[in-house]
Design an enzyme around this catalytic site. Structure first.
Site, PDB file in Angstrom:
ATOM      1  N   LYS A 148       1.837   2.054  -5.150  1.00  0.00           N
ATOM      2  CA  LYS A 148       2.375   1.472  -6.395  1.00  0.00           C
ATOM      3  C   LYS A 148       1.442   1.720  -7.576  1.00  0.00           C
ATOM      4  O   LYS A 148       1.882   2.079  -8.664  1.00  0.00           O
ATOM      5  CB  LYS A 148       2.577  -0.048  -6.220  1.00  0.00           C
ATOM      6  CG  LYS A 148       3.566  -0.417  -5.130  1.00  0.00           C
ATOM      7  CD  LYS A 148       3.632  -1.910  -4.902  1.00  0.00           C
ATOM      8  CE  LYS A 148       2.395  -2.511  -4.299  1.00  0.00           C
ATOM      9  NZ  LYS A 148       2.096  -2.087  -2.929  1.00  0.00           N
ATOM     10  N   ARG A 162      -9.887  -2.815   5.973  1.00  0.00           N
ATOM     11  CA  ARG A 162      -9.392  -2.763   7.356  1.00  0.00           C
ATOM     12  C   ARG A 162      -8.593  -1.470   7.587  1.00  0.00           C
ATOM     13  O   ARG A 162      -7.942  -0.968   6.677  1.00  0.00           O
ATOM     14  CB  ARG A 162      -8.466  -3.955   7.637  1.00  0.00           C
ATOM     15  CG  ARG A 162      -9.185  -5.272   7.754  1.00  0.00           C
ATOM     16  CD  ARG A 162      -8.213  -6.422   7.948  1.00  0.00           C
ATOM     17  NE  ARG A 162      -7.458  -6.720   6.732  1.00  0.00           N
ATOM     18  CZ  ARG A 162      -6.528  -7.673   6.642  1.00  0.00           C
ATOM     19  NH1 ARG A 162      -6.218  -8.400   7.702  1.00  0.00           N
ATOM     20  NH2 ARG A 162      -5.901  -7.892   5.504  1.00  0.00           N
ATOM     21  N   GLY A 212      -4.599  -4.345  -3.727  1.00  0.00           N
ATOM     22  CA  GLY A 212      -5.598  -3.327  -4.027  1.00  0.00           C
ATOM     23  C   GLY A 212      -4.829  -2.097  -4.448  1.00  0.00           C
ATOM     24  O   GLY A 212      -4.155  -1.475  -3.630  1.00  0.00           O
ATOM     25  N   HIS A 213      -4.832  -1.793  -5.737  1.00  0.00           N
ATOM     26  CA  HIS A 213      -4.044  -0.677  -6.272  1.00  0.00           C
ATOM     27  C   HIS A 213      -4.994   0.435  -6.703  1.00  0.00           C
ATOM     28  O   HIS A 213      -5.846   0.231  -7.559  1.00  0.00           O
ATOM     29  CB  HIS A 213      -3.170  -1.159  -7.433  1.00  0.00           C
ATOM     30  CG  HIS A 213      -2.125  -2.153  -6.990  1.00  0.00           C
ATOM     31  ND1 HIS A 213      -1.230  -2.740  -7.848  1.00  0.00           N
ATOM     32  CD2 HIS A 213      -1.825  -2.642  -5.761  1.00  0.00           C
ATOM     33  CE1 HIS A 213      -0.430  -3.542  -7.163  1.00  0.00           C
ATOM     34  NE2 HIS A 213      -0.776  -3.520  -5.896  1.00  0.00           N
ATOM     35  N   GLN A 241       2.040  -6.083  -3.177  1.00  0.00           N
ATOM     36  CA  GLN A 241       2.486  -6.202  -1.779  1.00  0.00           C
ATOM     37  C   GLN A 241       3.769  -5.387  -1.573  1.00  0.00           C
ATOM     38  O   GLN A 241       3.962  -4.404  -2.262  1.00  0.00           O
ATOM     39  CB  GLN A 241       2.684  -7.674  -1.367  1.00  0.00           C
ATOM     40  CG  GLN A 241       1.377  -8.471  -1.239  1.00  0.00           C
ATOM     41  CD  GLN A 241       0.794  -8.931  -2.554  1.00  0.00           C
ATOM     42  OE1 GLN A 241       1.448  -9.591  -3.329  1.00  0.00           O
ATOM     43  NE2 GLN A 241      -0.454  -8.603  -2.802  1.00  0.00           N
ATOM     44  N   ASP A 281       0.810  -1.226   0.000  1.00  0.00           N
ATOM     45  CA  ASP A 281       0.000   0.000   0.000  1.00  0.00           C
ATOM     46  C   ASP A 281       0.836   1.266   0.000  1.00  0.00           C
ATOM     47  O   ASP A 281       0.435   2.296   0.561  1.00  0.00           O
ATOM     48  CB  ASP A 281      -0.968   0.003   1.202  1.00  0.00           C
ATOM     49  CG  ASP A 281      -1.850  -1.230   1.213  1.00  0.00           C
ATOM     50  OD1 ASP A 281      -2.193  -1.711   0.121  1.00  0.00           O
ATOM     51  OD2 ASP A 281      -2.188  -1.706   2.310  1.00  0.00           O
ATOM     52  N   GLU A 282       1.971   1.226  -0.645  1.00  0.00           N
ATOM     53  CA  GLU A 282       2.861   2.392  -0.694  1.00  0.00           C
ATOM     54  C   GLU A 282       2.402   3.412  -1.733  1.00  0.00           C
ATOM     55  O   GLU A 282       2.910   4.545  -1.747  1.00  0.00           O
ATOM     56  CB  GLU A 282       4.296   1.956  -1.029  1.00  0.00           C
ATOM     57  CG  GLU A 282       4.956   1.031  -0.007  1.00  0.00           C
ATOM     58  CD  GLU A 282       4.720  -0.444  -0.313  1.00  0.00           C
ATOM     59  OE1 GLU A 282       3.868  -0.733  -1.184  1.00  0.00           O
ATOM     60  OE2 GLU A 282       5.368  -1.293   0.304  1.00  0.00           O
TER      61      GLU A 282
HETATM   62  P1  GDP Z   1      -0.778   0.273  -3.553  1.00  0.00           P
HETATM   63  O1  GDP Z   1      -1.367  -1.006  -3.048  1.00  0.00           O
HETATM   64  O2  GDP Z   1       0.692   0.347  -3.296  1.00  0.00           O
HETATM   65  O3  GDP Z   1      -1.121   0.554  -4.982  1.00  0.00           O
HETATM   66  O4  GDP Z   1      -1.434   1.429  -2.675  1.00  0.00           O
HETATM   67  P2  GDP Z   1      -2.999   1.579  -2.285  1.00  0.00           P
HETATM   68  O5  GDP Z   1      -3.750   2.023  -3.470  1.00  0.00           O
HETATM   69  O6  GDP Z   1      -3.473   0.364  -1.582  1.00  0.00           O
HETATM   70  O7  GDP Z   1      -2.907   2.683  -1.164  1.00  0.00           O
HETATM   71  C1  GDP Z   1      -2.387   3.959  -1.442  1.00  0.00           C
HETATM   72  C2  GDP Z   1      -3.468   4.991  -1.101  1.00  0.00           C
HETATM   73  O8  GDP Z   1      -2.873   6.262  -1.050  1.00  0.00           O
HETATM   74  C3  GDP Z   1      -4.541   5.092  -2.165  1.00  0.00           C
HETATM   75  O9  GDP Z   1      -5.740   5.480  -1.559  1.00  0.00           O
HETATM   76  C4  GDP Z   1      -4.028   6.206  -3.076  1.00  0.00           C
HETATM   77  O10 GDP Z   1      -5.063   6.878  -3.783  1.00  0.00           O
HETATM   78  C5  GDP Z   1      -3.394   7.124  -2.066  1.00  0.00           C
HETATM   79  N1  GDP Z   1      -2.244   7.894  -2.534  1.00  0.00           N
HETATM   80  C6  GDP Z   1      -1.247   7.529  -3.392  1.00  0.00           C
HETATM   81  N2  GDP Z   1      -0.305   8.507  -3.474  1.00  0.00           N
HETATM   82  C7  GDP Z   1      -0.703   9.480  -2.637  1.00  0.00           C
HETATM   83  C8  GDP Z   1      -0.136  10.731  -2.246  1.00  0.00           C
HETATM   84  O11 GDP Z   1       0.939  11.131  -2.669  1.00  0.00           O
HETATM   85  N3  GDP Z   1      -0.846  11.473  -1.335  1.00  0.00           N
HETATM   86  C9  GDP Z   1      -2.039  11.067  -0.820  1.00  0.00           C
HETATM   87  N4  GDP Z   1      -2.652  11.839   0.057  1.00  0.00           N
HETATM   88  N5  GDP Z   1      -2.599   9.899  -1.171  1.00  0.00           N
HETATM   89  C10 GDP Z   1      -1.942   9.115  -2.052  1.00  0.00           C
HETATM   90  P1  IMO Z   2      -0.879  -4.228  -2.213  1.00  0.00           P
HETATM   91  O1  IMO Z   2      -0.415  -4.773  -3.532  1.00  0.00           O
HETATM   92  C1  IMO Z   2      -0.899  -4.632   2.124  1.00  0.00           C
HETATM   93  C2  IMO Z   2      -0.985  -8.709   3.729  1.00  0.00           C
HETATM   94  C3  IMO Z   2      -2.248  -9.150   4.455  1.00  0.00           C
HETATM   95  C4  IMO Z   2      -1.648 -10.116   5.457  1.00  0.00           C
HETATM   96  C5  IMO Z   2      -0.520 -10.784   4.671  1.00  0.00           C
HETATM   97  C6  IMO Z   2      -0.893 -12.142   4.074  1.00  0.00           C
HETATM   98  O2  IMO Z   2      -2.176  -3.529  -2.269  1.00  0.00           O
HETATM   99  O3  IMO Z   2       0.203  -3.433  -1.562  1.00  0.00           O
HETATM  100  P2  IMO Z   2      -2.417 -12.860   2.022  1.00  0.00           P
HETATM  101  O4  IMO Z   2      -3.880 -12.665   1.771  1.00  0.00           O
HETATM  102  O5  IMO Z   2      -1.526 -12.298   0.989  1.00  0.00           O
HETATM  103  O6  IMO Z   2      -2.070 -14.299   2.328  1.00  0.00           O
HETATM  104  O7  IMO Z   2      -2.128 -12.054   3.393  1.00  0.00           O
HETATM  105  O8  IMO Z   2      -0.197  -9.889   3.624  1.00  0.00           O
HETATM  106  N1  IMO Z   2      -1.196  -8.207   2.354  1.00  0.00           N
HETATM  107  C7  IMO Z   2      -1.126  -6.915   2.023  1.00  0.00           C
HETATM  108  N2  IMO Z   2      -0.939  -5.810   2.778  1.00  0.00           N
HETATM  109  N3  IMO Z   2      -1.004  -4.521   0.785  1.00  0.00           N
HETATM  110  C8  IMO Z   2      -1.178  -5.607   0.004  1.00  0.00           C
HETATM  111  O9  IMO Z   2      -1.155  -5.540  -1.336  1.00  0.00           O
HETATM  112  C9  IMO Z   2      -1.278  -6.871   0.624  1.00  0.00           C
HETATM  113  N4  IMO Z   2      -1.468  -8.135   0.174  1.00  0.00           N
HETATM  114  C10 IMO Z   2      -1.399  -8.934   1.242  1.00  0.00           C
HETATM  115  O10 IMO Z   2      -2.882  -8.061   5.076  1.00  0.00           O
HETATM  116  O11 IMO Z   2      -1.054  -9.403   6.506  1.00  0.00           O
HETATM  117 MG    MG Z   3      -2.908  -1.670  -1.809  1.00  0.00          MG
END
Ligand code: GDP
Ligand code: IMO
Ligand code: MG
Length: 421
Positions: A16, A302, A40-41, A223, A13-14
């Protein structure tokens, strides 16, 4: 554009998805190489949000080829739902631009049931907190050499036989270990048929498709490095290799093809699910990051655990992945904090160390050593260049560069595609 790998440097969730979407403009093809719909991207384009779990984050760019590699585990039901969802938004998801590797393993209903049954049986402190999507059990079958591969979806007899064989063993566990009803092979087979029919036109030879795309391919990690099955905080990890080395293996190209490597680094740290998290802030700082950052899981909803940026963890990610640059995301979330802490070392067993100890769960027993930097008050969401950033924000980024030894190449100051420089 050089072949580029984007990977998560922390616990997922950085951001990506956002960066892949942005870089996709210059790529010929975008490839997912590991993980499944545990990911979840989130993409935000012109204020509209789109969350992708399986389909590569290049799909919103018209005409770009999007590819699901052999290293991914594919839930065909989720794949079809995602197709429908995108098609309803007017996105072209035809087999002309979207491909699934013949070799990709398929997540079956018994994988999901096994995932949730195992988690429910664990004590609270042992729960991994999986996403419950069947990821681990599907990779287990792959390694056990009894998995169903996407190509099998085109062969009804083989499919029926493989499902029956898989259930022989799994039903014993469901009934006798977990006290559940056995699953019916016939029902699973019948329900899979219409879904399989929709997936089959997408099957292809991904390795060849990548070669044909020339040196303009974007590899999208899922991840994060510290969820890697080998290098992460085992056993609180996911079931695939999330490190960049797997971009080659999980898609079918040579490691020599990987040129530019972008580490996605959230300006602080979050984690979903169980497992050690040295810089976690169970206090008002953590609450601030959680609420300002909108830190809720894009897959399970969550609340994400929040804390300061951990440079010990990040240095390890640099060693494991070889980034050519860092992309710092969510810098805007830090605005308004008086002080910002950076974890630069750990205290562990009476010593100060700058690496992560390797014994199981040892990260749960380290104490972070912090450097304290002054914060900034300015709203930076409209910044579009380095010079637009307050001096303290620049100093924060410089310190990250110094300690990791890697330059910051991209900065993200908001969720929208445009909020990047
Ligand atoms: P991923 O799994 O690495 O693709 O990241 P996620 O989509 O799960 O979580 C990143 C969250 O941060 C999402 O809700 C994005 O819309 C949001 N996001 C991404 N870059 C930024 C940023 O620079 N600032 C803010 N406020 N939100 C961001
Ligand atoms: P993105 O690509 C954050 C975590 C789960 C759990 C562990 C194992 O959006 O960054 P799993 O269902 O893979 O066997 O769960 O890994 N986890 C993530 N946490 N971002 C994700 O993906 C994740 N995918 C799995 O919360 O701790
Ligand atoms: Mg994510």
């Amino acid at each position: 554009m050089a072949n580029t790998v984007v990977f998560g440097s922390q616990w997922g969730d950085e951001g990506k998805g956002k960066i892949v979407d942005m870089l996709a403009e210059k790529a010929n093809a975008i490839v997912r190489f590991q993980g499944g719909n545990n990911a979840g991207h989130t993409l935000v384009v012109n204020g509209e949000t789109c969350i992708l779990h399986l389909i590569p984050s290049g799909i919103l760019h018209e005409g770009k080829k999007c590819i699901i590699g052999n290293g991914v585990v594919l839930d065909p039901v989720v794949f079809c739902k995602e197709l429908d969802h995108l098609a309803a938004r007017g996105v072209d998801v035809s087999p002309e631009r979207l491909m699934v590797s013949n070799k990709t393993h398929v997540i079956m209903p018994y994988h999901q049931q096994m995932d949730t049954a195992r988690e429910s049986a664990k004590s609270d402190s042992n729960k991994i907190g999986t996403t419950g999507r069947g990821i681990g059990p599907c990779y287990e079958d792959k390694m056990h050499r009894c998995g169903i591969r996407a190509a099998d979806l085109a062969d009804k007899e083989l499919l029926r036989e493989k499902i029956a064989r898989a259930l022989e063993e799994k039903n014993v566990l469901f009934q006798h270990l977990y006290g559940l009803e056995p699953m019916s092979a016939d029902t699973i087979f019948e329900e899979l048929l219409p879904v399989a029919e929709r997936v089959v036109p997408y099957l292809g030879d991904v390795s060849t498709a990548i070669q044909e795309a020339g040196n303009e391919v974007l590899f999208e990690g899922a991840q994060g490095t510290h969820l890697d099955i080998d290098h992460g905080t085992y056993p609180f990890v996911t079931s695939s290799n999330t490190v960049t080395g797997n971009a080659a293996c999980g898609s079918g190209c040579s490691p020599r093809e990987l040129e530019r490597i972008v580490a996605i680094v959230k300006a602080y740290t979050t984690r979903v699910g169980g497992g050690p998290f040295p810089t976690e802030q169970l206090n008002e700082d953590g609450d601030y990051l959680q609420s300002q950052g909108g830190e809720f899981g894009a897959t399970t909803g969550r609340k994400r655990r929040c804390g300061w940026l951990d440079l010990v963890v990040l240095r390890e990610s640099v060693r494991l992945n070889g980034p050519t640059e860092l992309a710092i995301t969510k810098l805007d979330v830090l605005s308004g904090l008086k002080e910002i802490k950076l974890c630069v070392a750990y205290e562990y067993k009476g010593e100060t160390i700058e690496y992560t100890p390797q014994e199981q769960n040892s990260l749960a027993h380290v104490k972070p050593v912090y450097e304290i930097l002054p914060g900034w008050d300015e709203d930076i969401t409209a910044a579009r260049s380095w010079d637009d950033l307050p001096a303290n924000a620049q100093a924060y980024l410089h310190r990250i560069e110094e300690i990791t030894g890697v330059k910051v190449g991209l900065v993200s100051v908001g969720p929208d595609r445009a909020q990047t420089f």
